[in-house]
Design a protein around this motif. Structure first.
Motif, mmCIF file in Angstrom:
data_model
loop_
_atom_site.group_PDB
_atom_site.id
_atom_site.type_symbol
_atom_site.label_atom_id
_atom_site.label_comp_id
_atom_site.label_asym_id
_atom_site.label_seq_id
_atom_site.Cartn_x
_atom_site.Cartn_y
_atom_site.Cartn_z
ATOM 1 N N ALA A 171 -28.873 60.016 -29.795
ATOM 2 C CA ALA A 171 -28.452 61.203 -30.891
ATOM 3 C C ALA A 171 -27.834 62.241 -29.156
ATOM 4 C CB ALA A 171 -29.442 61.424 -31.420
ATOM 5 N N THR A 172 -26.735 62.950 -30.166
ATOM 6 C CA THR A 172 -26.076 64.479 -29.082
ATOM 7 C C THR A 172 -26.930 65.621 -29.961
ATOM 8 O OG1 THR A 172 -24.104 63.859 -30.614
ATOM 9 C CG2 THR A 172 -24.056 62.653 -28.142
ATOM 10 N N GLY A 173 -27.223 65.248 -29.748
ATOM 11 C CA GLY A 173 -28.145 66.569 -30.735
ATOM 12 C C GLY A 173 -28.774 66.988 -32.261
ATOM 13 N N GLY A 174 -29.039 65.578 -32.547
ATOM 14 C CA GLY A 174 -29.949 65.334 -33.936
ATOM 15 C C GLY A 174 -31.169 64.870 -33.112
ATOM 16 N N TRP A 175 -31.277 63.964 -32.670
ATOM 17 C CA TRP A 175 -32.912 64.079 -31.982
ATOM 18 C C TRP A 175 -33.990 65.533 -31.283
ATOM 19 C CZ3 TRP A 175 -34.149 63.295 -26.673
ATOM 20 C CH2 TRP A 175 -35.540 63.027 -26.103
ATOM 21 N N HIS A 176 -32.788 65.989 -30.722
ATOM 22 C CA HIS A 176 -33.756 67.163 -30.044
ATOM 23 C C HIS A 176 -33.313 68.144 -31.366
ATOM 24 C CE1 HIS A 176 -30.859 65.376 -27.688
ATOM 25 N NE2 HIS A 176 -31.611 66.040 -26.659
ATOM 26 N N ALA A 177 -33.086 68.260 -32.598
ATOM 27 C CA ALA A 177 -32.822 69.074 -33.378
ATOM 28 C C ALA A 177 -34.310 68.781 -34.739
ATOM 29 C CB ALA A 177 -31.760 68.745 -35.020
ATOM 30 N N GLU A 178 -34.863 67.996 -34.074
ATOM 31 C CA GLU A 178 -36.143 66.837 -35.155
ATOM 32 C C GLU A 178 -37.186 68.147 -34.248
ATOM 33 O OE1 GLU A 178 -34.389 62.621 -35.546
ATOM 34 O OE2 GLU A 178 -36.646 63.256 -34.351
ATOM 35 N N TRP A 179 -37.356 68.065 -33.167
ATOM 36 C CA TRP A 179 -38.960 68.918 -32.454
ATOM 37 C C TRP A 179 -39.381 69.686 -33.402
ATOM 38 C CZ3 TRP A 179 -36.161 68.771 -26.840
ATOM 39 C CH2 TRP A 179 -35.287 67.552 -27.242
ATOM 40 N N GLU A 180 -38.883 70.959 -33.563
ATOM 41 C CA GLU A 180 -39.648 72.086 -33.787
ATOM 42 C C GLU A 180 -40.126 72.208 -35.888
ATOM 43 O OE1 GLU A 180 -38.576 75.867 -30.822
ATOM 44 O OE2 GLU A 180 -37.221 74.876 -31.518
ATOM 45 N N PRO A 181 -38.699 72.168 -35.544
ATOM 46 C CA PRO A 181 -39.014 71.836 -37.405
ATOM 47 C C PRO A 181 -40.397 70.667 -37.588
ATOM 48 C CG PRO A 181 -36.468 71.779 -37.553
ATOM 49 C CD PRO A 181 -37.750 71.242 -35.987
ATOM 50 N N LEU A 182 -40.368 69.592 -36.720
ATOM 51 C CA LEU A 182 -41.020 68.473 -37.227
ATOM 52 C C LEU A 182 -42.646 69.138 -36.886
ATOM 53 C CD1 LEU A 182 -42.386 65.907 -38.473
ATOM 54 C CD2 LEU A 182 -42.398 65.306 -35.236
ATOM 55 N N LEU A 183 -42.875 69.971 -35.982
ATOM 56 C CA LEU A 183 -43.915 70.290 -35.346
ATOM 57 C C LEU A 183 -44.263 71.768 -36.299
ATOM 58 C CD1 LEU A 183 -43.861 70.567 -31.640
ATOM 59 C CD2 LEU A 183 -45.137 68.751 -33.483
#
Length: 446
Positions: A317-329
């Motif tokens: 992904a170009t940004g989608g994967w990166h967008a997950e980390w903090e919302p998940l935690l």
């Protein structure tokens, strides 16, 4: 990576989290999970015959979080877009020259970070689920103790008909029970991630499948049949489950807050020294229900972000994967805090059956209009019975108006009418429904 403690985290984060859960989500634990993934990768490669076992153990020996600076890694992460790149650089520098070619061998940054996040979540889930269990146990105690405690059921914000507080608590219980099962299932299904640069495991040659399976086994995570770099269903399942838990606790918080209103006063949050106001000395605010409700309101936005990020391009992904980390935690953080506060709120909840009965009687029997109409329906027909009873609700005395109506007295005696106006006689299967919820809870399956 984020700083270990920003001022806003010190002042505000404790209002939405739980100490035991948040301890598993901090930078040091995330860093250790990243290193655990690197150690597991080296050992899995050794077991597949790719590198000598002593080399794998040397690499694993350097996978200790206290040897690295999270703040420095976080600062260096910006240049590469994730913290794994600088961590691998530091780990490679730490081992002997003969071991350096085998650090992070065959993997990509996403393999390590996805696997580490799965580890962090499963570790945080242990205290989180423990808090849900405590909350469910407290709800079960309330349902059992108040199985037959009469109160008003309210629909669309208005008094509607009699129910029991035991049934309300049983509803809370089942909501918690079902949400807990879904979170536990989603966490148990979280897979390790290993695919290499484009998901083919090419760096491991013919041993790729064996390395991937051993990697998952070393981490104690589920094995995935294929790499899931841009197939984000495990994250979506977890997000939905955590969002469901926040919804279940938020429903309880909303009910408690409404029942604790001064004009209603049917329950009160316990806990000495809690709920004070900075301006009004007389106030005792339902602070746990307020904070749980706040967490529940934040949940949908985080779940939405994770679902919005799930459509990811090709093999990376170009940004989608990166967008997950903090919302998940953040979701895990909020769910942990909501579960802990719900557990305390229900454990210490003070129930006032006398106030419940007073509120039930406040309308002079109007809540039993349906019961009266039902008794008249066989003789008058459902529509006519409804109209006859509706006429009696417009005056000041419902019982008196019914006794003065010949269409009523032609079919119901005064004793019949009094039986219809007894709220204990219009509870349907409330007690049996409470028993059913308790049996599900005690049996451990929803």
């Amino acid at each position: 990576m984020r700083p270990s403690s920003s001022p806003s985290e010190a002042l505000l984060r404790g209002l939405s989290g739980a100490v035991e859960v948040d301890a598993e989500l901090d930078d040091r634990h995330l860093l250790q999970a990243l290193l655990d993934a690197e150690a597991a990768l080296a050992r899995a490669g050794a077991e597949a015959g790719l590198l000598p076992v002593p080399v794998a153990e040397e690499i694993a020996g350097h996978c200790q979080a206290d040897r690295y600076d999270p703040a420095a890694l976080g600062a260096a992460a910006e240049a590469a877009g994730n913290p794994v790149v600088p961590l691998v650089r530091r780990l490679t520098e730490a081992v002997s020259p003969s071991a350096r070619p085998w650090v992070h061998h065959g993997a990509t940054s996403q393999d390590i970070l996805d696997s580490a996040l799965a580890l962090v979540v499963t570790r945080a889930a242990v205290p989180l689920l423990g808090q849900v269990d405590t909350a469910a146990g407290a709800a079960a105690d309330l349902a059992r103790a108040h199985r037959d405690t009469l109160m008003v059921a309210r629909t669309l914000g208005q008094q509607a008909a009699p129910t029991t507080f035991g049934l309300k608590a049983a509803g809370w219980l089942l909501g918690l029970h079902q949400a807990r099962d879904r979170v536990a299932q989603a966490c148990a299904a979280l897979p390790a991630q290993l695919g290499g640069a484009v998901g083919t495991l090419a760096g491991y040659g013919s041993t790729g499948l064996a390395v991937a399976d051993r990697f998952a086994a070393h981490l104690g995570l589920a094995a995935s049949p294929l790499p899931w770099h841009t197939r984000r269903q495990p994250v979506l399942d977890l997000a939905a489950a955590l969002g469901g838990l926040l919804a279940a606790t938020g429903k309880i918080a909303l009910d408690v807050g409404l029942l604790a209103q001064t004009e209603i006063g049917e329950v009160t949050e316990g806990g000495a020294g809690r709920g004070g106001s900075s301006a009004m000395p007389h106030k005792r605010n339902p602070v746990d229900s307020v904070l749980v409700a706040a967490a529940a309101r934040r949940g949908p936005g985080l779940v939405g972000t994770l679902f919005a990020a799930a459509g990811q391009e090709h093999e990376r992904a170009t940004g989608g994967w990166h967008a997950e980390w903090e919302p998940l935690l953040d979701l895990v953080h909020l769910a942990g805090g909501a579960a802990a506060r719900t557990a305390r709120m229900l454990t210490d909840l003070r129930v006032d059956p006398q106030r419940m009965r007073a509120n039930l009687d406040a309308t002079g029997g109007l809540l039993l209009a349906e019961a009266v109409a039902t008794r008249l329906a066989p003789a008058l027909g459902r529509a006519t019975a409804h109209q006859v009873v509706a006429r009696a609700t417009t005056g000041t005395g419902f019982r008196e108006a019914l006794l003065a109506d010949p269409e009523v007295t032609a079919h119901l005696s005064e004793a019949d009418l009094d039986a219809a106006l007894d709220p204990a006689g219009w509870l349907g299967c409330a007690a049996e429904l409470v028993d059913r919820a308790l049996a599900i809870h005690e049996g451990g399956s929803g």
